[in-house]
Design an enzyme around this catalytic site. Structure first.
Site, short mmCIF file in Angstrom:
data_model
loop_
_atom_site.label_atom_id
_atom_site.label_comp_id
_atom_site.label_asym_id
_atom_site.label_seq_id
_atom_site.Cartn_x
_atom_site.Cartn_y
_atom_site.Cartn_z
N HIS A 158 0.69 -1.19 0.07
CA HIS A 158 0.07 -0.02 0.05
C HIS A 158 1.04 1.04 0.03
CE1 HIS A 158 -2.75 -3.34 1.74
NE2 HIS A 158 -3.72 -2.74 1.03
N LYS A 164 -3.51 -2.05 -7.09
CA LYS A 164 -4.08 -2.31 -8.61
C LYS A 164 -3.43 -3.37 -8.99
CE LYS A 164 -5.87 -0.35 -12.31
NZ LYS A 164 -6.56 -1.53 -12.74
N LYS A 188 5.84 -4.29 -10.69
CA LYS A 188 5.75 -3.70 -12.19
C LYS A 188 5.18 -2.01 -12.16
CE LYS A 188 3.46 -6.80 -14.27
NZ LYS A 188 2.38 -7.37 -14.79
N LYS A 200 -3.68 -8.55 -6.51
CA LYS A 200 -4.29 -9.25 -7.66
C LYS A 200 -5.59 -10.21 -7.01
CE LYS A 200 -2.85 -10.54 -11.73
NZ LYS A 200 -2.15 -9.77 -12.82
N SER A 458 -4.02 1.12 -17.88
CA SER A 458 -5.08 0.75 -17.04
C SER A 458 -5.31 2.48 -16.01
CB SER A 458 -5.04 -0.20 -15.89
OG SER A 458 -5.56 -1.30 -16.61
P1 NAD Z 1 -6.13 -14.96 -21.80
O1 NAD Z 1 -7.07 -15.41 -20.99
O2 NAD Z 1 -6.64 -13.82 -22.52
O3 NAD Z 1 -5.31 -15.74 -22.68
C1 NAD Z 1 -4.45 -16.73 -22.30
C2 NAD Z 1 -4.10 -17.81 -23.24
O4 NAD Z 1 -3.31 -18.79 -23.06
C3 NAD Z 1 -5.39 -18.54 -23.54
O5 NAD Z 1 -5.77 -18.66 -24.97
C4 NAD Z 1 -5.16 -19.82 -23.05
O6 NAD Z 1 -5.74 -20.86 -23.73
C5 NAD Z 1 -3.80 -20.20 -23.44
N1 NAD Z 1 -2.88 -21.15 -22.60
C6 NAD Z 1 -3.19 -21.44 -21.28
N2 NAD Z 1 -2.21 -22.26 -20.95
C7 NAD Z 1 -1.38 -22.74 -22.14
C8 NAD Z 1 -0.42 -23.40 -22.50
N3 NAD Z 1 0.23 -24.34 -21.50
N4 NAD Z 1 -0.01 -23.50 -23.65
C9 NAD Z 1 -0.36 -22.61 -24.40
N5 NAD Z 1 -1.58 -21.83 -24.37
C10 NAD Z 1 -2.02 -22.05 -23.17
O7 NAD Z 1 -5.13 -14.20 -20.79
P2 NAD Z 1 -4.08 -12.96 -20.90
O8 NAD Z 1 -4.80 -11.75 -20.58
O9 NAD Z 1 -3.60 -12.85 -22.30
O10 NAD Z 1 -3.06 -13.40 -19.89
C11 NAD Z 1 -2.05 -14.04 -20.39
C12 NAD Z 1 -0.79 -13.80 -19.32
O11 NAD Z 1 -0.38 -12.35 -19.40
C13 NAD Z 1 -0.98 -14.04 -18.03
O12 NAD Z 1 0.17 -14.46 -17.33
C14 NAD Z 1 -1.35 -12.56 -17.38
O13 NAD Z 1 -1.38 -12.55 -15.87
C15 NAD Z 1 -0.40 -11.68 -18.17
N6 NAD Z 1 -0.80 -10.32 -18.20
C16 NAD Z 1 -2.12 -9.91 -18.73
C17 NAD Z 1 -2.33 -8.68 -18.85
C18 NAD Z 1 -3.46 -8.25 -19.49
O14 NAD Z 1 -3.61 -6.94 -19.75
N7 NAD Z 1 -4.46 -9.18 -19.93
C19 NAD Z 1 -1.59 -7.83 -18.12
C20 NAD Z 1 -0.40 -7.99 -17.82
C21 NAD Z 1 0.03 -9.50 -17.65
#
Ligand code: NAD
Length: 567
Positions: A158, A164, A188, A200, A458
């Site tokens: 905090h 966030k 980050k 989270k 964001s």
């Molecule tokens: P998402 O759910 O939109 O997409 C993730 C994809 O990965 C899915 O299509 C899923 O089927 C696939 N997947 C899962 N396990 C797999 C495997 N073993 N092999 C191949 N594909 C696999 O999620 P996202 O928002 O794209 O997030 C992905 C990563 O990025 C996560 O680690 C998340 O914490 C990180 N992240 C996301 C954001 C965001 O803005 N969404 C921001 C920062 C970090």
């Protein structure tokens, strides 16, 4: 204007939650072994880490192998097409010798902490997760049964408010994973100088197994639990999308919050990543992937850095492999493809694609196919393979894990042939794997920096909601009038009767829209942050991950030191 409106935000106080333990399914022996491994890694994490002989790591990996022979010895290869031979057998097995995700984050933290310019008491404050809330609530399923849903929200730090971080929906969600992800959010935000603490959330379900109505009920009940426990609010804790969630879930969160807190005029700022019509910001969907692209572009344009890898500069013509075709993976792929990069393979849960021609996969064609079918497998423009995990081990210039944590571990790191691993996902590389990759001269661009584009935009969305006005509304026409006057003056002064073409005129005169502001702010943030990480890495003689942690730790330490301790 933003500052004056921001000053009206009342920062609420955060109530402590419940500490809970995860339900670890591993045997006691494995647990003890993992703890031992974590200790070994911590021992290796001192400032002389990089000088330590590789023999020590080999001992570690050998020891691990005794406990995971089943996973490692089952590695075979299979021919999936005439031209592509994929390694299989690693599957989704994480070698058991690797520390857990939470332990990994601690190990990375400790490594930077050992050389950070601050005191042990402040380091202890920074490292600790402040609150972890666990809730369990019933869901009335469509078939009439009642199911108990388990969910979490962790608030790691905090030192800045609000805290966030995204909310994920996945079957493997637990307290440890949520705390690890919350810690990453703290660091980050500090790396990219976004003034938030880290948090989270996670809901332990497989979202593909629930109907839209059931998911809505789960999200609304989860939000109401957060409201009741004071774990959500524009000045307290602001969720966003993560794995398994997107704009629709954020719209339900906003609507539920506004129903429960009708007097909060800033209610729409309680969550980001909303649809545009619900107070979202233009460009948020693409933001994380675009941020990944900006950093990669900067790295690949640095002649000295790429020369060390035997590469020429630029994205054009380089080969990329991406794991995960979700929000982050898709948008990363889009930007790379747009810049002339070749996407030669993509891995998904239900299988993968490997390009059959030299130019890589045709991405517009794949996107159209995905929109229709909801899967990448079977796309006629590439070879479909069943064992997608083996795709990570194919030769390429850049490997981009964009799915989940611990995907590159001590069981498969030795087989990675990429020159660069770009961490679009959170925590995709374990500490053991990092050491193995670095011993093979693979450069890792760390998650703390690389995927920070999401939280950066964001932040812009939160500012927009607090301002109750979209970016560009006050300035666009004014800019256009000013530029038109300038063009007219140029034509009158120097045109000799000639006029600019309509096309040139409209390009020059165009005022900035919201997405122009957003992507400009995102690019500025990613470029400054990358420069800082690069400079720190060179100046402090450490890898990019440790450099990113160092920047974060020292920024947060300053904040703690100057703020003092209450009471
Ligand atoms: P998402 O759910 O939109 O997409 C993730 C994809 O990965 C899915 O299509 C899923 O089927 C696939 N997947 C899962 N396990 C797999 C495997 N073993 N092999 C191949 N594909 C696999 O999620 P996202 O928002 O794209 O997030 C992905 C990563 O990025 C996560 O680690 C998340 O914490 C990180 N992240 C996301 C954001 C965001 O803005 N969404 C921001 C920062 C970090």
């Amino acid at each position: 204007m933003f500052l004056s409106l921001l000053s009206a935000v009342h920062l609420g106080c955060i109530h402590a939650g419940w500490l809970c333990s995860s339900d670890c399914e591993a045997s006691e022996l494995l647990k003890r072994f993992q703890r031992g491994m974590a200790m070994v890694m911590r021992m290796m994490s001192g400032s002389s880490y990089s000088a330590r002989p590789f023999a020590r790591l080999c001992a570690v990996v050998d020891a691990r192998a005794q406990f995971s022979t089943a996973a490692v010895s089952s590695v075979t290869t299979t021919t999936v097409s005439k031209s592509v031979t994929l390694p299989v057998g690693h599957g989704n097995v994480v070698a058991h010798g690797d520390p857990t995700f939470l332990e990994s984050v601690d190990i990375y933290f400790d490594k930077a902490a050992a050389i950070a310019a601050t005191t042990p008491d402040i380091l202890a404050q920074i490292k600790a997760c402040n609150n972890i809330l666990k809730v369990q609530f019933p869901l009335k399923c469509a078939n009439g049964t009642v199911e108990l849903i388990e969910a979490y929200r962790a608030q790691h730090s905090h030192h800045r408010l609000p805290v966030k971080g995204g909310i994920r929906m996945a079957p493997n969600v637990d307290a440890d994973e949520t705390m690890a992800l919350a810690a990453l959010m703290t660091f980050k935000c500090a790396v990219v100088d976004v003034p938030f603490g880290g948090a989270k959330g996670g809901i332990k379900i497989d979202p593909t197994k629930y109907s839209a109505n059931e998911k809505e009920a789960i999200i609304r009940r989860y939000t109401s639990e957060l409201v009741r426990k004071n774990f959500i609010g524009p000045s307290i804790d602001v969720p966003a999308p993560d794995y398994g969630t997107g704009p629709q879930e954020m719209a339900w969160i906003k609507d539920t919050f506004e129903h429960l807190q009708p007097n909060d005029i800033n209610g729409s700022a309680c969550v980001t990543g909303k649809p545009l019509e619900e107070g979202g910001i233009d460009g948020r969907q693409e933001a994380t992937g675009l941020g990944v692209y900006f950093c990669l572009r900067e790295f690949l344009n640095d002649e000295a850095l790429v020369a060390k890898l035997g590469l020429t500069t630029g994205i054009k013509g380089k080969t990329f492999i991406v794991q995960g075709f979700g929000n982050v993976g898709r948008h990363t792929i889009d930007s790379i493809y747009g810049a002339g990069g070749k996407i030669i393979a993509i891995a998904e849960v239900d299988g993968g694609l490997v390009a059959e021609c030299e130019d890589g996969i045709d991405i517009p064609g794949l996107k159209a196919y995905y929109k229709k079918k909801g899967t990448i497998t079977g796309y006629p423009g590439a070879k479909t393979v069943k064992f997608a995990q083996g795709i990570l081990e194919l030769p390429c210039d850049v490997l981009i894990p964009a799915a989940l944590e611990t995907q590159i571990h001590s069981g498969n790191a030795g087989n990675i042939k990429a020159k660069i691993v770009a961490e679009a996902a959170n925590g995709p590389v374990t500490p053991l794997a990092e050491t193995m990759l670095e011993d093979n001269d693979v450069v890792i661009l760390p998650d703390l920096l690389l995927n920070a584009g999401g939280v950066t935009v964001s932040y812009f969305e939160w500012l927009k909601n607090l301002n109750h006005i979209h970016f560009g509304r006050m300035s666009r026409r004014m800019e256009e009038r000013g530029k038109t006057a300038l063009i007219d003056a140029l034509e009158n002064q120097f045109g000799n009767g000639h006029r600019f073409s309509d096309e040139v005129r409209s390009q020059v005169v165009k005022g900035n829209t919201e997405v122009d502001f957003v992507w400009s702010g995102l690019e500025e943030t990613m470029l400054l942050s990358w420069e800082n990480v690069k400079r720190t890495s060179q100046g402090r003689n450490c890898n990019y991950r440790t450099a990113a942690y160092l920047i974060a730790i020292e920024r947060i330490a300053t904040c703690y030191r100057v703020s003092g301790i209450f009471p």
